[in-house]
Design a protein around this motif. Structure first.
Motif, PDB file in Angstrom:
ATOM      1  N   GLU A  67      45.815  42.616  32.781  1.00 43.00           N
ATOM      2  CA  GLU A  67      46.788  42.237  31.753  1.00 43.00           C
ATOM      3  C   GLU A  67      46.178  42.225  30.361  1.00 43.00           C
ATOM      4  OE1 GLU A  67      50.066  38.668  30.961  1.00 43.00           O
ATOM      5  OE2 GLU A  67      48.656  38.583  32.651  1.00 43.00           O
ATOM      6  N   THR A  68      44.945  41.718  30.226  1.00 42.62           N
ATOM      7  CA  THR A  68      44.382  41.551  28.894  1.00 42.62           C
ATOM      8  C   THR A  68      43.613  42.764  28.393  1.00 42.62           C
ATOM      9  OG1 THR A  68      42.385  40.536  29.841  1.00 42.62           O
ATOM     10  CG2 THR A  68      44.193  39.069  29.207  1.00 42.62           C
ATOM     11  N   MET A  69      43.176  43.656  29.299  1.00 43.48           N
ATOM     12  CA  MET A  69      42.414  44.805  28.821  1.00 43.48           C
ATOM     13  C   MET A  69      43.086  46.136  29.155  1.00 43.48           C
ATOM     14  SD  MET A  69      38.441  45.953  29.364  1.00 43.48           S
ATOM     15  CE  MET A  69      38.654  46.563  31.027  1.00 43.48           C
ATOM     16  N   ARG A 119      32.413  37.875  33.891  1.00 47.75           N
ATOM     17  CA  ARG A 119      32.168  36.765  32.983  1.00 47.75           C
ATOM     18  C   ARG A 119      33.240  36.686  31.887  1.00 47.75           C
ATOM     19  NH1 ARG A 119      27.132  34.436  33.499  1.00 47.75           N
ATOM     20  NH2 ARG A 119      25.616  35.615  34.754  1.00 47.75           N
ATOM     21  N   GLU A 120      33.777  37.847  31.486  1.00 50.88           N
ATOM     22  CA  GLU A 120      34.737  37.867  30.382  1.00 50.88           C
ATOM     23  C   GLU A 120      36.188  37.740  30.844  1.00 50.88           C
ATOM     24  OE1 GLU A 120      34.147  41.022  27.667  1.00 50.88           O
ATOM     25  OE2 GLU A 120      31.977  40.746  27.519  1.00 50.88           O
ATOM     26  N   PHE A 121      36.507  38.251  32.033  1.00 51.81           N
ATOM     27  CA  PHE A 121      37.917  38.269  32.455  1.00 51.81           C
ATOM     28  C   PHE A 121      38.190  37.348  33.642  1.00 51.81           C
ATOM     29  CE2 PHE A 121      37.105  42.367  30.406  1.00 51.81           C
ATOM     30  CZ  PHE A 121      38.080  42.344  29.422  1.00 51.81           C
ATOM     31  N   ARG A 122      37.218  37.081  34.503  1.00 51.48           N
ATOM     32  CA  ARG A 122      37.256  36.064  35.558  1.00 51.48           C
ATOM     33  C   ARG A 122      38.219  36.350  36.705  1.00 51.48           C
ATOM     34  NH1 ARG A 122      37.663  33.836  30.835  1.00 51.48           N
ATOM     35  NH2 ARG A 122      39.848  33.322  31.130  1.00 51.48           N
ATOM     36  N   ILE A 158      42.763  50.980  39.928  1.00 52.18           N
ATOM     37  CA  ILE A 158      43.935  50.242  39.449  1.00 52.18           C
ATOM     38  C   ILE A 158      44.890  51.223  38.781  1.00 52.18           C
ATOM     39  CG2 ILE A 158      44.728  48.416  37.908  1.00 52.18           C
ATOM     40  CD1 ILE A 158      41.909  47.196  38.149  1.00 52.18           C
ATOM     41  N   THR A 159      46.159  51.138  39.143  1.00 46.60           N
ATOM     42  CA  THR A 159      47.204  51.994  38.566  1.00 46.60           C
ATOM     43  C   THR A 159      48.130  51.142  37.716  1.00 46.60           C
ATOM     44  OG1 THR A 159      47.122  53.488  40.464  1.00 46.60           O
ATOM     45  CG2 THR A 159      49.065  53.615  39.065  1.00 46.60           C
ATOM     46  N   VAL A 160      48.259  51.482  36.455  1.00 48.10           N
ATOM     47  CA  VAL A 160      49.150  50.793  35.520  1.00 48.10           C
ATOM     48  C   VAL A 160      50.281  51.749  35.184  1.00 48.10           C
ATOM     49  CG1 VAL A 160      49.371  49.706  33.269  1.00 48.10           C
ATOM     50  CG2 VAL A 160      47.269  49.411  34.587  1.00 48.10           C
ATOM     51  N   SER A 161      51.512  51.345  35.470  1.00 44.09           N
ATOM     52  CA  SER A 161      52.661  52.235  35.307  1.00 44.09           C
ATOM     53  C   SER A 161      53.651  51.616  34.330  1.00 44.09           C
ATOM     54  CB  SER A 161      53.328  52.482  36.664  1.00 44.09           C
ATOM     55  OG  SER A 161      54.432  53.333  36.529  1.00 44.09           O
ATOM     56  N   PHE A 162      54.051  52.385  33.319  1.00 41.98           N
ATOM     57  CA  PHE A 162      55.073  51.996  32.347  1.00 41.98           C
ATOM     58  C   PHE A 162      56.314  52.839  32.603  1.00 41.98           C
ATOM     59  CE2 PHE A 162      50.981  51.208  30.410  1.00 41.98           C
ATOM     60  CZ  PHE A 162      51.117  49.936  29.863  1.00 41.98           C
ATOM     61  N   ALA A 166      53.185  45.773  42.337  1.00 44.01           N
ATOM     62  CA  ALA A 166      52.658  44.671  41.540  1.00 44.01           C
ATOM     63  C   ALA A 166      53.312  44.667  40.167  1.00 44.01           C
ATOM     64  CB  ALA A 166      51.141  44.809  41.413  1.00 44.01           C
ATOM     65  N   PHE A 167      53.069  43.569  39.412  1.00 43.66           N
ATOM     66  CA  PHE A 167      53.709  43.441  38.096  1.00 43.66           C
ATOM     67  C   PHE A 167      53.230  44.520  37.142  1.00 43.66           C
ATOM     68  CE2 PHE A 167      49.699  41.356  37.429  1.00 43.66           C
ATOM     69  CZ  PHE A 167      49.394  41.583  36.101  1.00 43.66           C
ATOM     70  N   TYR A 168      51.969  44.956  37.279  1.00 50.64           N
ATOM     71  CA  TYR A 168      51.442  45.953  36.368  1.00 50.64           C
ATOM     72  C   TYR A 168      51.864  47.374  36.759  1.00 50.64           C
ATOM     73  CZ  TYR A 168      47.895  45.823  40.093  1.00 50.64           C
ATOM     74  OH  TYR A 168      47.248  45.826  41.299  1.00 50.64           O
TER      75      TYR A 168
END
Length: 460
Positions: free
Chosen positions: A140-142, A130-133, A79-83, A90-92
């Protein structure tokens, strides 16, 4: 007519064919819902809603699933997250740049890109599921929040000037380290920040163009270290799920307006100071150059005078040497003439002695030759006398042999002899007395030969 057509259609579409068609469609639906085809680069979590069991598939292939009563959740393995990158799909990957605040309260925009890799361990994948589903909820959350949080905390360990004046590479290394291994446990303290600056400008300074280290007291967030000097870290939220950071990339950061103005003014001041120092250094260099030029001129004049003196001495020594060489050459020439004359006389004496010996040898040779000729003549005379004496004794035999040889030669050459009689004769009692008679006779002979040829041609 229409009623009969409708009745025939009803008979053609029987309930049995409808049930068969619906059964085939249901079987295909069940078969499709019972098969899961996985692709490379994705992790699939299969949830059996009857038993509540969870299965993890990380490799591409075909798997069996519970039809209609199961749920499939797909996660990206990388997964690549770009700011600060607006070109993402994608949105992230289209998030705004990270806004950070430095230790000296200045702010800035830092574009950054983070690349995460999920674990292949089924236990960790199930715990994460189990935690993120879902994949989007995980990002988004982690991942996004953790990357933003670590970036902001790392920025508090630097001042704005320190960050924008060469601290970007160290900032990137600490950011990747804290994101992968856990955030440093920090405390806020007032520390001395060492800065590199030019020394004050002065007229009597030889090192005004050099740099000096200056210190300034600022409040910074300092990592707390243990007894061995290693930083104490907080728990890493990514490690419990097996998520690793494979790449951290920092773009071109931009400071806030006030910090940008401060850096620009400082840059201008440094430029002005450097220009002033350069002008001073240029003046010093010009003065030193002029002094060196005069020193060079004086040294050149001293060298020219010394060279002229040396040239005069060399010239006198050269004249003395030339005179000495001329005298030696004349002496050598006189000695050479005497030796040549002596050699010439010795050569003439040797030639005279050689001629005497040659004449003696010629006289002896002539005497020997005369004796040899006399002896040869006596021997030849005696041989000739004996030969004629023998011929006189056998005169008849010798004559017969000579006649035999002559006859033999004539006989061998007899076929080569041919005697022809003349065909014409010109003469008279008195002969040819003039040239005219000769010419007239030759003309008559020519006419006779011509007439003879013509007669032979007519016969042919």
């Amino acid at each position: 007519m229409e009623e009969s057509t409708i009745s025939r259609a009803r008979k053609a579409v029987s309930p049995k064919s409808i049930f068969i068609t619906l059964g085939a469609i249901g079987a295909l639906a069940v078969l499709k819902s019972s098969i899961l085809m996985t692709d490379a680069g994705y992790t699939y979590v299969h949830q059996n809603n009857i038993t509540g069991a969870l299965d993890v598939f990380t490799e591409p292939g075909i798997h069996v699933r519970m039809p209609f009563l199961s749920k499939i959740t797909r996660y990206d393995q990388v997964i690549t997250v770009s700011f600060g990158n607006n070109q993402g799909e994608a949105f992230y990957q289209r998030l705004p740049s990270l806004q950070v605040r430095f230790a000296d309260t200045y702010t800035g925009q830092v574009p950054a890109t983070f690349r995460f890799k999920l674990s292949h361990s089924p236990e960790q994948i199930i715990q994460m599921h189990r935690e993120f589903r879902s994949n989007d909820n995980l990002i988004e959350t982690m991942l996004i929040k953790n990357a933003r949080n670590v970036t902001v905390i790392t920025a508090t360990q630097y001042t704005g000037e320190e960050f924008f004046q060469g601290g970007l590479n160290q900032f990137k290394a600490q950011l990747a380290d804290q994101l992968s291994n856990g955030i440093y446990t920090t405390e806020r303290r007032q520390v001395e920040v060492e800065q590199v600056d030019l020394v004050p400008v002065g007229f009597d300074q030889d090192d005004s163009n050099k740099l000096q280290a200056t210190k300034q007291l600022v409040w910074k967030t300092i990592p707390v270290t243990d007894k061995s000097g290693q930083p104490i870290r907080q728990d890493n939220p990514l490690s419990q799920y097996g998520v690793t950071v494979t790449q951290v990339t920092i773009g071109d950061p931009s400071p806030e307006d006030q910090l940008d103005k401060l850096l620009t003014d400082k840059k201008k001041l440094v430029a002005e100071r450097i220009r002033t120092i350069q002008e001073q250094e240029t003046s010093k260099a010009q003065a030193k150059t002029e002094q060196l030029r005069k020193e060079i001129q004086r040294t050149r004049e001293v060298q020219d005078a010394q060279r002229a003196k040396e040239l005069a001495v060399i010239s006198q020594q050269k004249e003395v040497e030339i005179a000495r060489q001329i005298a030696e050459r004349e002496l050598v020439e006189e000695r050479k003439k005497k030796e040549i004359a002596a050699l010439s006389k010795a050569k003439e004496l040797e030639m005279a002695q050689a001629n005497l010996e040659i004449q003696k040898a010629n006289a002896a040779a002539a005497s020997f030759e005369a004796k040899a000729i006399r002896e040869t003549g006596i021997a030849e005379a005696e041989v000739l006398a004996a030969k004629y004496k023998a011929l006189g004794t056998y005169e008849k035999i010798y004559t017969a042999e000579m006649n035999r040889d002559v006859a033999k030669v004539l006989y061998q050459n007899l076929p080569n002899f041919k005697v022809e009689m003349p065909q014409n004769y010109i003469g008279g009692n008195g002969g040819m007395t003039s040239n005219l008679d000769v010419i007239t006779g030759f003309s008559a002979l020519g006419l006779m030969e011509k007439s003879k040829e013509l007669s032979q041609q007519s016969k042919q």
